[in-house]
Design a protein around this motif. Sequence first.
Motif, short mmCIF file in Angstrom:
data_model
loop_
_atom_site.label_atom_id
_atom_site.label_comp_id
_atom_site.label_asym_id
_atom_site.label_seq_id
_atom_site.Cartn_x
_atom_site.Cartn_y
_atom_site.Cartn_z
N ILE A 479 0.85 -1.21 0.04
CA ILE A 479 0.03 0.12 -0.09
C ILE A 479 1.00 0.77 -0.09
CG2 ILE A 479 -2.25 0.62 1.23
CD1 ILE A 479 -2.69 -1.37 2.24
N ALA A 484 -4.07 0.33 -3.54
CA ALA A 484 -2.59 -0.70 -3.77
C ALA A 484 -1.83 -0.07 -4.47
CB ALA A 484 -3.48 -1.35 -4.38
N VAL A 494 -6.40 -3.91 -2.28
CA VAL A 494 -6.71 -3.19 -0.89
C VAL A 494 -8.08 -3.38 -0.54
CG1 VAL A 494 -6.98 -1.07 0.17
CG2 VAL A 494 -5.03 -1.54 -1.10
N ASN A 497 -9.65 0.39 3.64
CA ASN A 497 -8.92 1.40 4.80
C ASN A 497 -9.31 2.91 4.15
OD1 ASN A 497 -6.84 2.35 5.15
ND2 ASN A 497 -5.62 2.21 3.33
#
Length: 653
Positions: A479, A484, A494, A497
């Motif tokens: 990340i 990503a 991902v 998040n």
Amino acid sequence: MKVDDICADIPDCTNNSTICDNATSTCEETPGSYRCNCREGYTKSPGATPHAPCVNINECAASSPVCSAGSQCTDSEGSFTCSCLPGHVRISSTVCSINATRCEHINCTTEGSVCRENGNNAVTCECPSNKAKKQNKCLPRYKFVQRLVQTFLPDYNNLNSPASLQLINDFRAKMLQILRSLNTSDIVVTGLQSGSVIVLYDLILNESPTGQPVSQEQALITISQAVASNQFNTSLFDGGPATSTSHLVSDNMCPKKNITQIDLQALQNHQYSSQMTCQPSLVAISIDYCNLTNAGLIPEHLVLAGPGQDPATVDPACKARLLSLPDGRITVTFLLFNILSCGYQSSMSENKLTLKYDVRNVRPNGGVVQRYYDACISFNCTFNRTVEVDSQNAINPKIAKVKVAGVSTAGKFDVSMNLFRDENCTMMFQGNPPTVFVEDYIFFKAALTNADAGIILQAPNCWATPTSNYDDTVRYNLIQEGCASPLDPGKIKVVKNYETYYISGGVASFVWTNMTVQKIYIHCEVVVCVNSANNCTGPTCPSRKKRFVATPNDPQRKLYSVGPIKIASACDEIEPGMCSQKCIVVNGKPRCACMEGFQLAEDLKTCVADVQYRVVRVRKRTDNNFATINVVLFFILTILLCYVLIKVRERKN
């Protein structure tokens, strides 16, 4: 004619050059006369005298046709011509063939040769590339390269120089003596190269008296054993290592397949062909080339290597050789004249010694990490403790068991970080350390212990390292700036998040380049954001026009780590006794497999002969049929009994 009262022969042919028709005949002196001999295409009429003129032969009227089908014969003075009819093409002066399918009308006279259409109306009968024409037959031809101990001389650059011819004759004489048991036809030296003296040669073999052709592997073993026993002052350079035998492999040799991953079933089914020889002085493993390519493997990348060995750095003796079979097929072959080499593993019982050899694929080079298909084929040689080969147990396959597990760690904000097998993070890895295979996904999740709708967890950066040191110079970004990593699209996910009380993501497992021990540690920078005024908005991926609330030096940013995760090689996990013949392991998914002539029984472990397998299946079907018949009979008898009881009651009433 009298000369000094002595009669002398008159030279009729010399005195009269036209005494015979020079266009149709030649003049020959005879005692007291001459004779006119007919030229080709002419003959004398029946009963004609020796002086009579010659007349044309009409070849087109002969009882046996001089021109092939598909052609028109035209006679001429002293000759004839064969003209190809429309739709036919000339093969020779007297043979014409149908143009569209020329080879269908050609009968190649050289045994084993094939007709080839080379364009421009050219058709030839040629021996296959692995054969040589000898005495009207196509005989097996194998290419070898051998290094001699002599010093290379400039004259060796010319194969026809006296020095080259002497060297070649000496080499041929010795090799023919060594290979006499193989019914050798000839040895043809095709080149001499520097590096001491490297001899490139073709070994041409006659047909075996038994009818079973000799393979290149058998020839290579014979040569190598002669070299090892000092019968020849030479060293074996190679017998066709995979890197130097591109001449064996053609584009259309194996069926074309659109392969995106290794086909385990192709390795497991009966078309997967392999052979093994176990002797105290030799271990030989041969695998069919096309079987490997059809399964998605690159034969040139296969080596013999044990646990902890880097396949890319193995000894040359542990690398695959591409060898020919008499029928033109190619085998990927490993020959060990020192059987205690190439990363073998051993186990002993009271009476047996078992040596295990693992065929692995070399990892590709380049980049920090790689994803390749981890393939392993395990072969065992079992010997009696008296060092005699036990042919009944020469192959004792293995099977791998995959163990996966998880590790977790906690930080100051009551945040825990764990590893999971699924994207929803419901199946936690077990064991210490967790073990996965290349391309298996590893999901990680960092979460607040006590969920609160007003608190958002953020992960600006996550990365992987091969050691527990988060600051390792070797790293693989997962990340970056909350999104990503763009360096490896499609392999990094991902999931959550900047949205809720946890962050989660995943990565397709990989191997580190040029490292023997393969472990993965995952590290994440985590920020706890109190979403009091919608101030926890994250970046817009993948454009990342928006930036983080937390600054790069935000003191609230804390580091969390999890690991290690072990990237397992299938061969490392193999245990004995699980398969009766052979085990194939690809990407950590082991399966039992059988040699040719055997079937995998219903327990998916035992190999039985094809006939035995069919007998067992028939017997089982028969048993099942008997069981069905018994049920039907019982049902019928029950109905009859009820019917009888009803009739008895009716009579009583």
